[in-house]
Write an enzyme that holds these catalytic residues in place. Structure first.
Site, PDB file in Angstrom:
ATOM      1  N   ASP A  72       0.812  -1.209   0.000  1.00 51.78           N
ATOM      2  CA  ASP A  72       0.000   0.000   0.000  1.00 51.78           C
ATOM      3  C   ASP A  72       0.849   1.264   0.000  1.00 51.78           C
ATOM      4  O   ASP A  72       2.061   1.219   0.154  1.00 51.78           O
ATOM      5  CB  ASP A  72      -0.947   0.007   1.210  1.00 51.78           C
ATOM      6  CG  ASP A  72      -0.286  -0.505   2.488  1.00 51.78           C
ATOM      7  OD1 ASP A  72       0.937  -0.335   2.620  1.00 51.78           O
ATOM      8  OD2 ASP A  72      -0.984  -1.065   3.343  1.00 51.78           O
ATOM      9  N   ASP A 141      -7.485  -3.886  14.500  1.00 53.12           N
ATOM     10  CA  ASP A 141      -8.837  -4.258  14.065  1.00 53.12           C
ATOM     11  C   ASP A 141      -8.824  -5.362  13.013  1.00 53.12           C
ATOM     12  O   ASP A 141      -9.843  -5.640  12.373  1.00 53.12           O
ATOM     13  CB  ASP A 141      -9.596  -3.036  13.537  1.00 53.12           C
ATOM     14  CG  ASP A 141      -8.931  -2.396  12.325  1.00 53.12           C
ATOM     15  OD1 ASP A 141      -7.883  -2.903  11.874  1.00 53.12           O
ATOM     16  OD2 ASP A 141      -9.462  -1.384  11.810  1.00 53.12           O
ATOM     17  N   HIS A 143      -7.247  -5.527  10.129  1.00 53.15           N
ATOM     18  CA  HIS A 143      -7.125  -5.201   8.701  1.00 53.15           C
ATOM     19  C   HIS A 143      -5.736  -5.568   8.195  1.00 53.15           C
ATOM     20  O   HIS A 143      -4.755  -5.442   8.913  1.00 53.15           O
ATOM     21  CB  HIS A 143      -7.446  -3.725   8.428  1.00 53.15           C
ATOM     22  CG  HIS A 143      -6.381  -2.759   8.851  1.00 53.15           C
ATOM     23  ND1 HIS A 143      -6.438  -2.027  10.018  1.00 53.15           N
ATOM     24  CD2 HIS A 143      -5.217  -2.391   8.257  1.00 53.15           C
ATOM     25  CE1 HIS A 143      -5.373  -1.252  10.116  1.00 53.15           C
ATOM     26  NE2 HIS A 143      -4.612  -1.467   9.066  1.00 53.15           N
ATOM     27  N   GLU A 148      -9.747  -2.259   5.247  1.00 58.08           N
ATOM     28  CA  GLU A 148     -10.373  -1.945   6.521  1.00 58.08           C
ATOM     29  C   GLU A 148     -11.570  -2.856   6.791  1.00 58.08           C
ATOM     30  O   GLU A 148     -12.075  -3.525   5.879  1.00 58.08           O
ATOM     31  CB  GLU A 148     -10.824  -0.479   6.516  1.00 58.08           C
ATOM     32  CG  GLU A 148      -9.717   0.518   6.194  1.00 58.08           C
ATOM     33  CD  GLU A 148      -8.794   0.790   7.368  1.00 58.08           C
ATOM     34  OE1 GLU A 148      -8.598  -0.100   8.220  1.00 58.08           O
ATOM     35  OE2 GLU A 148      -8.249   1.904   7.435  1.00 58.08           O
TER      36      GLU A 148
END
Length: 265
Positions: A72, A141, A143, A148
């Protein structure tokens, strides 16, 4: 699926680096046959990169015939910005090894047409023969890359709006000023990573413990995108003891038993 549990962050980083080194060596890359490696950024893989640099400097490994594809990059952050993922990769890894800069691929968050940039990235991966080993890290979380919670588990490389939790988590890299943290990024998709022949996910620290629990003890759930890799035929989760705090005792015992010192690489 395999879960390798090491005592601490340093040992987990060393194990991961040795695994990458051994996979590249066993592949026997050449000018006609490059090893293709997917790579993450962030604090978790930093120790792994340090060990790989040590292996390169000691003559154990060469990256001359390795092509890399990073997961990314932020949108709108100058490439030379100290917190861009271009800067991270070059400062912490690429400039210390013998990789050809033309073979180190990172998404361009400043491309004129971001959609075209994402499509071209998928094409470059395909032209390279696909990813042999995709290394990833996760957020608290769950991801992976910037996929996400709620992301499609068959998603491809695309533009993604970052969740508030991710922006808050990344604020520490921007002087804890939320207004300086990019709100969008380009990211490979869950499906992009799933296409790799093998996936290795690094999970360390007590703050990632619940995400590891969701990744391996509960079902596949797009709110915890890392859970998708339960369905990959060759997934290795590499973690430290702190990251196992939310796992059932029998789960930890099972995986420690199956490794039974096979965690040596």
């Amino acid at each position: 699926m395999r879960l390798v549990i090491l005592d601490d962050y340093d040992l987990a980083s060393e194990w991961a680096a040795k695994y990458i080194r051994n996979r590249i060596i066993q592949f026997k890359p050449s000018a006609e046959r490059y090893f293709t490696l997917g790579l993450p950024t962030g604090s978790t893989p930093y120790g792994c990169y340090k060990k790989l640099i040590e292996f390169y400097r000691s003559g154990d490994i060469s990256f001359k015939y390795v092509k890399t594809f990073n997961m990314d990059e932020y949108v709108g952050l100058p490439r030379a910005h100290p917190e861009s993922y271009h800067s991270y990769m070059w400062n912490n890894f690429f400039k210390h090894i013998d990789i050809d800069p033309a073979n180190a691929h990172i998404l361009d968050g400043n491309a004129e047409d971001l959609e075209t940039e994402c499509q071209a990235y998928e094409q470059k991966i395909a032209e390279a023969g696909g990813i042999e080993l995709f290394v990833g890290g996760i957020g608290p979380d769950g991801h992976i890359a910037f996929n996400e919670p709620g992301s499609s588990l068959v998603s491809r490389t695309r533009v993604k709006t970052l969740a508030k939790d991710t922006i808050v988590a990344n604020a520490r890299f921007f002087g804890n000023d939320l207004n300086k943290v990019p709100t969008m990024a380009l990211t490979v998709g869950v499906g992009t990573v799933m296409d790799a022949k093998e996936v290795m996910i690094l999970i360390t620290g007590a703050h990632k413990a619940f995400a590891l629990y969701k990744a391996i003890e509960e079902g596949v759930n797009h709110m915890w995108t890392v859970s998708a890799f339960q369905q990959h035929p060759r997934t290795i989760f590499v973690c430290d003891e702190d990251a196992t705090l939310e796992l059932r005792v029998k789960t930890v015992k099972y995986f420690k038993g199956t490794n039974n010192n096979n965690s040596k690489v």
